[in-house]
Motif scaffolding. Structure first.
Motif, PDB file in Angstrom:
ATOM      1  N   ALA A 196       0.763  -0.985   0.072  1.00  0.00           N
ATOM      2  CA  ALA A 196      -0.020   0.013   0.152  1.00  0.00           C
ATOM      3  C   ALA A 196       0.823   0.904   0.034  1.00  0.00           C
ATOM      4  O   ALA A 196       0.337   2.020   0.169  1.00  0.00           O
ATOM      5  N   SER A 197       1.773   1.028  -0.723  1.00  0.00           N
ATOM      6  CA  SER A 197       2.561   2.767  -0.481  1.00  0.00           C
ATOM      7  C   SER A 197       2.461   2.679  -2.134  1.00  0.00           C
ATOM      8  O   SER A 197       1.051   2.676  -2.688  1.00  0.00           O
ATOM      9  N   ALA A 198       3.022   4.270  -2.483  1.00  0.00           N
ATOM     10  CA  ALA A 198       2.640   4.741  -4.345  1.00  0.00           C
ATOM     11  C   ALA A 198       1.850   4.138  -4.250  1.00  0.00           C
ATOM     12  O   ALA A 198       0.462   4.314  -5.465  1.00  0.00           O
ATOM     13  N   THR A 199       2.728   2.687  -5.714  1.00  0.00           N
ATOM     14  CA  THR A 199       2.466   2.136  -6.813  1.00  0.00           C
ATOM     15  C   THR A 199       0.820   1.473  -6.294  1.00  0.00           C
ATOM     16  O   THR A 199       0.297   0.799  -6.642  1.00  0.00           O
ATOM     17  N   GLY A 200       1.296   0.600  -5.553  1.00  0.00           N
ATOM     18  CA  GLY A 200      -0.281  -0.561  -4.996  1.00  0.00           C
ATOM     19  C   GLY A 200      -1.275   0.535  -5.003  1.00  0.00           C
ATOM     20  O   GLY A 200      -2.063  -0.429  -4.773  1.00  0.00           O
ATOM     21  N   ILE A 201      -1.761   1.421  -4.488  1.00  0.00           N
ATOM     22  CA  ILE A 201      -2.477   2.264  -4.185  1.00  0.00           C
ATOM     23  C   ILE A 201      -3.053   2.728  -5.583  1.00  0.00           C
ATOM     24  O   ILE A 201      -4.389   3.319  -6.066  1.00  0.00           O
ATOM     25  N   GLN A 202      -1.870   3.717  -6.317  1.00  0.00           N
ATOM     26  CA  GLN A 202      -2.374   3.603  -7.737  1.00  0.00           C
ATOM     27  C   GLN A 202      -2.909   2.881  -8.356  1.00  0.00           C
ATOM     28  O   GLN A 202      -3.630   2.821  -9.589  1.00  0.00           O
ATOM     29  N   ALA A 262      -2.325  -3.865   3.031  1.00  0.00           N
ATOM     30  CA  ALA A 262      -1.962  -3.499   2.994  1.00  0.00           C
ATOM     31  C   ALA A 262      -0.939  -3.665   4.184  1.00  0.00           C
ATOM     32  O   ALA A 262      -1.594  -3.973   5.401  1.00  0.00           O
ATOM     33  N   GLY A 263       0.550  -3.341   4.400  1.00  0.00           N
ATOM     34  CA  GLY A 263       1.209  -3.236   5.234  1.00  0.00           C
ATOM     35  C   GLY A 263       1.728  -1.711   5.978  1.00  0.00           C
ATOM     36  O   GLY A 263       1.591  -0.580   5.712  1.00  0.00           O
ATOM     37  N   ALA A 264       2.500  -1.472   6.289  1.00  0.00           N
ATOM     38  CA  ALA A 264       3.231  -0.222   6.827  1.00  0.00           C
ATOM     39  C   ALA A 264       3.190   0.606   5.698  1.00  0.00           C
ATOM     40  O   ALA A 264       3.485   0.420   4.631  1.00  0.00           O
ATOM     41  N   HIS A 265       2.738   1.754   5.628  1.00  0.00           N
ATOM     42  CA  HIS A 265       2.854   3.479   4.519  1.00  0.00           C
ATOM     43  C   HIS A 265       2.079   4.328   5.573  1.00  0.00           C
ATOM     44  O   HIS A 265       3.187   4.952   6.885  1.00  0.00           O
ATOM     45  N   ALA A 266       2.496   5.483   4.631  1.00  0.00           N
ATOM     46  CA  ALA A 266       2.694   7.024   4.879  1.00  0.00           C
ATOM     47  C   ALA A 266       1.981   7.966   4.089  1.00  0.00           C
ATOM     48  O   ALA A 266       1.919   7.917   3.020  1.00  0.00           O
ATOM     49  N   ARG A 267       0.705   8.073   4.885  1.00  0.00           N
ATOM     50  CA  ARG A 267      -0.516   9.293   4.619  1.00  0.00           C
ATOM     51  C   ARG A 267       0.216  10.668   4.458  1.00  0.00           C
ATOM     52  O   ARG A 267       0.042  10.884   5.384  1.00  0.00           O
ATOM     53  N   HIS A 307      19.451  -1.702   6.202  1.00  0.00           N
ATOM     54  CA  HIS A 307      18.014  -1.916   5.963  1.00  0.00           C
ATOM     55  C   HIS A 307      16.779  -1.346   6.017  1.00  0.00           C
ATOM     56  O   HIS A 307      15.672  -1.604   4.807  1.00  0.00           O
ATOM     57  N   ARG A 308      17.002  -0.581   7.391  1.00  0.00           N
ATOM     58  CA  ARG A 308      15.553  -0.155   7.141  1.00  0.00           C
ATOM     59  C   ARG A 308      15.405   1.350   6.038  1.00  0.00           C
ATOM     60  O   ARG A 308      14.890   2.099   5.832  1.00  0.00           O
ATOM     61  N   ALA A 309      16.826   1.561   6.210  1.00  0.00           N
ATOM     62  CA  ALA A 309      16.535   3.048   4.523  1.00  0.00           C
ATOM     63  C   ALA A 309      15.679   2.646   3.343  1.00  0.00           C
ATOM     64  O   ALA A 309      15.862   2.909   2.549  1.00  0.00           O
ATOM     65  N   LEU A 310      16.475   1.350   3.571  1.00  0.00           N
ATOM     66  CA  LEU A 310      16.500   0.657   1.733  1.00  0.00           C
ATOM     67  C   LEU A 310      14.754   0.240   2.076  1.00  0.00           C
ATOM     68  O   LEU A 310      14.136   0.085   0.866  1.00  0.00           O
ATOM     69  N   THR A 311      13.573   0.565   2.837  1.00  0.00           N
ATOM     70  CA  THR A 311      13.029  -0.246   2.954  1.00  0.00           C
ATOM     71  C   THR A 311      11.433   0.178   3.249  1.00  0.00           C
ATOM     72  O   THR A 311      10.027   0.287   3.958  1.00  0.00           O
ATOM     73  N   GLN A 312      11.988   1.434   3.783  1.00  0.00           N
ATOM     74  CA  GLN A 312      11.171   2.492   4.158  1.00  0.00           C
ATOM     75  C   GLN A 312       9.763   2.690   2.320  1.00  0.00           C
ATOM     76  O   GLN A 312      10.265   2.735   1.721  1.00  0.00           O
ATOM     77  N   PRO A 313       8.465   2.083   3.728  1.00  0.00           N
ATOM     78  CA  PRO A 313       7.537   2.508   2.573  1.00  0.00           C
ATOM     79  C   PRO A 313       7.499   4.168   1.720  1.00  0.00           C
ATOM     80  O   PRO A 313       8.258   5.748   2.235  1.00  0.00           O
ATOM     81  N   SER A 314       7.301   4.203   0.631  1.00  0.00           N
ATOM     82  CA  SER A 314       7.050   5.338  -0.532  1.00  0.00           C
ATOM     83  C   SER A 314       5.436   6.276  -0.018  1.00  0.00           C
ATOM     84  O   SER A 314       5.035   5.461   0.342  1.00  0.00           O
ATOM     85  N   LEU A 315       5.261   7.683   0.232  1.00  0.00           N
ATOM     86  CA  LEU A 315       4.362   8.641   0.203  1.00  0.00           C
ATOM     87  C   LEU A 315       3.134   7.925  -0.270  1.00  0.00           C
ATOM     88  O   LEU A 315       3.394   7.388  -1.469  1.00  0.00           O
ATOM     89  N   GLN A 316       1.792   7.647  -0.055  1.00  0.00           N
ATOM     90  CA  GLN A 316       0.393   7.725  -0.379  1.00  0.00           C
ATOM     91  C   GLN A 316       0.386   8.445  -0.904  1.00  0.00           C
ATOM     92  O   GLN A 316      -0.651   9.808  -0.306  1.00  0.00           O
ATOM     93  N   LEU A 317       0.396   9.380  -2.131  1.00  0.00           N
ATOM     94  CA  LEU A 317       0.409  10.045  -3.221  1.00  0.00           C
ATOM     95  C   LEU A 317       0.391   9.333  -4.626  1.00  0.00           C
ATOM     96  O   LEU A 317       0.644   8.663  -4.877  1.00  0.00           O
ATOM     97  N   ILE A 318      -0.568  10.341  -5.203  1.00  0.00           N
ATOM     98  CA  ILE A 318      -0.557  10.583  -6.730  1.00  0.00           C
ATOM     99  C   ILE A 318      -0.556  11.497  -7.565  1.00  0.00           C
ATOM    100  O   ILE A 318      -0.922  13.323  -7.343  1.00  0.00           O
ATOM    101  N   GLY A 319       0.470  11.891  -8.755  1.00  0.00           N
ATOM    102  CA  GLY A 319      -0.234  13.115  -9.349  1.00  0.00           C
ATOM    103  C   GLY A 319      -0.715  13.381 -10.443  1.00  0.00           C
ATOM    104  O   GLY A 319      -0.792  12.075 -11.275  1.00  0.00           O
TER     105      GLY A 319
END
Length: 416
Positions: free
Chosen positions: A172-178, A194-199, A230-242
């Motif tokens: 459920a990051s940007a790709t999943g929700i779009q 949906a797992g961890a995400h940033a809204r 490993h934490r830096a590489l797995t941070q979820p992208s923002l739930q946004l859409i262009g």
């Protein structure tokens, strides 16, 4: 044939081209290799409707920035390819397209890089193959029933290619929700795990939210050295859409459309998908993240005296009615396809050097690896929060150029 150069850059996307521009500005001899054409992943591994998450005015690279008629719009992925081609031509980047690297090893002269057509000897190498290399499909995907089709964002182009029937989107990051929204609007029933995400809201207090994050320094914030890779590489992208007009897209928006929202997938056996009970906690954590981020923007507005209207209160957080779901029978639910929007991992089968951590990622600190002369560029949170952004990779490239010059014993000219 064996050729020599001071620096080899592997990858001709935004990271590799930014690096090439910086080296060109310093008069450092180099060559850029790519397995395909300039911007290959934008060409071949992105879905048809994709637009950037960043507004056009934030499309900035060393020596170039967007100056078109729609600064608040969002560039389509095909426009990104055109932009990268124009950028590379603007400084005559020395690119060798369709030159896939087959091996990279250490020699007494520096590094030997072999492609199908030729061999290069370079004193330094920059791995700029990007963050979105191989889809990170979980191992339990191997347990999915054979009659269920599995795809990744790298395979997906448009809803018409999918099997008839329902679709389970995992992530459920940007790709999943779009993609969940796009597939749902095509008429297929969609379930989103949906797992961890940033809204975040798309717009806040009269501006694009990324405009505020840029202004208050969040995007360019330096990485805390104590944060493990490993934490830096797995941070979820923002739930946004262009999109134009700008709009919000999050789990509550999707639930109102009729998409079934569940917790993260814990495992799959045949047609049975096991669902975690983590959704309420993940949504509350995302809400807390949203509140803290917007408070930081408010503090910036207050401290700088910026003119900004007060935004309407956000809709209260509501849990989807399906939050209690603990299992899905794919056959009974009519789900014929699983789309794994579960992020990416990096893979370097050609890199024959002892520079890997146990997960296969390159060991690096700010792009500097344990192997003198070998650097990375474009990895998530490599030096800053925006290290993977088109808008952020440039500053990293400038700083890596300084490191390369030091390695080559060249004095760098000042960069504006």
């Amino acid at each position: 044939m064996t050729r020599k150069t001071d620096v080899l850059i592997i990858g001709a996307g935004q990271a590799g081209l930014a690096m090439s521009h910086c080296l060109t500005g310093q008069g450092i001899e180099h060559v850029v290799l790519d397995r395909g054409a300039v911007g290959q992943r934008w060409r071949a591994e992105r879905w048809a409707s994709l637009h950037l998450l960043t507004p056009n005015w934030m499309t900035r690279l060393p020596g170039w920035q967007y100056r078109g008629p729609d600064p608040e719009g969002f560039m389509h992925k095909d426009e990104v390819v055109g932009m990268l081609n124009r950028y590379s031509r603007s400084f005559a980047a020395p690119i060798r397209e369709f030159s896939a690297v087959e091996s990279l090893c250490r020699t007494t002269d520096g590094f030997r890089v072999t492609t199908q057509a030729e061999t290069w000897i370079a004193r330094s190498v920059v791995v700029a193959t990007g963050a979105c290399d191989r889809p990170a499909v979980p191992a339990f995907a191997g347990g999915v029933a054979r009659d269920i089709t599995q795809v990744t964002p790298g395979d997906y182009v448009h809803p018409g290619q999918l099997e008839q029937g329902g679709v389970l989107v995992v992530g459920a990051s940007a790709t999943g929700i779009q993609l969940a929204e796009e597939i749902h609007l095509s008429g297929r029933p969609v379930t989103l795990a949906a797992g961890a995400h940033a809204r975040l809201p798309r717009r806040y207090r009269g501006r694009d939210v990324l405009d505020w994050l840029d202004r208050c320094g969040v995007l360019s914030e330096a990485r805390n050295p104590s944060v493990p890779n490993h934490r830096a590489l797995t941070q979820p992208s923002l739930q946004l859409i262009g999109s134009t007009p700008a709009r919000d897209l999050d789990l509550m928006t999707l639930a109102r459309l009729g998409i079934t929202i569940t917790g993260r997938v814990d495992g799959i056996g045949g047609n049975t998908v096991r669902i975690s009970d983590s959704l309420p906690a993940d949504m509350l954590a995302a809400e807390d993240r949203r509140i803290r981020t917007l408070a930081r923007i408010d503090d910036h507005i207050h401290s700088t005296g910026a003119t900004a209207p007060v935004s309407a209160d956000a809709a209260p957080l509501t849990m989807p009615v399906s939050a209690s779901l603990r299992a899905i029978d794919l056959r009974a639910a009519g789900i014929r396809t699983i789309l794994w929007a579960t992020g990416y991992r990096r893979s370097y089968p050609w890199l024959q050097l002892p520079v890997f951590d146990p997960s296969g990622e390159i060991l690096q600190s700010g792009g500097i690896t344990p192997c003198p002369g070998l650097y990375t560029l474009g990895l998530p949170f490599m030096r800053r929060r925006n290290s993977t952004f088109i808008d952020g990779v440039g500053q990293d490239a400038i700083e890596i150029t300084t490191e390369i010059a030091r390695h080559l014993d060249i004095t760098c000219r000042a960069v504006a």
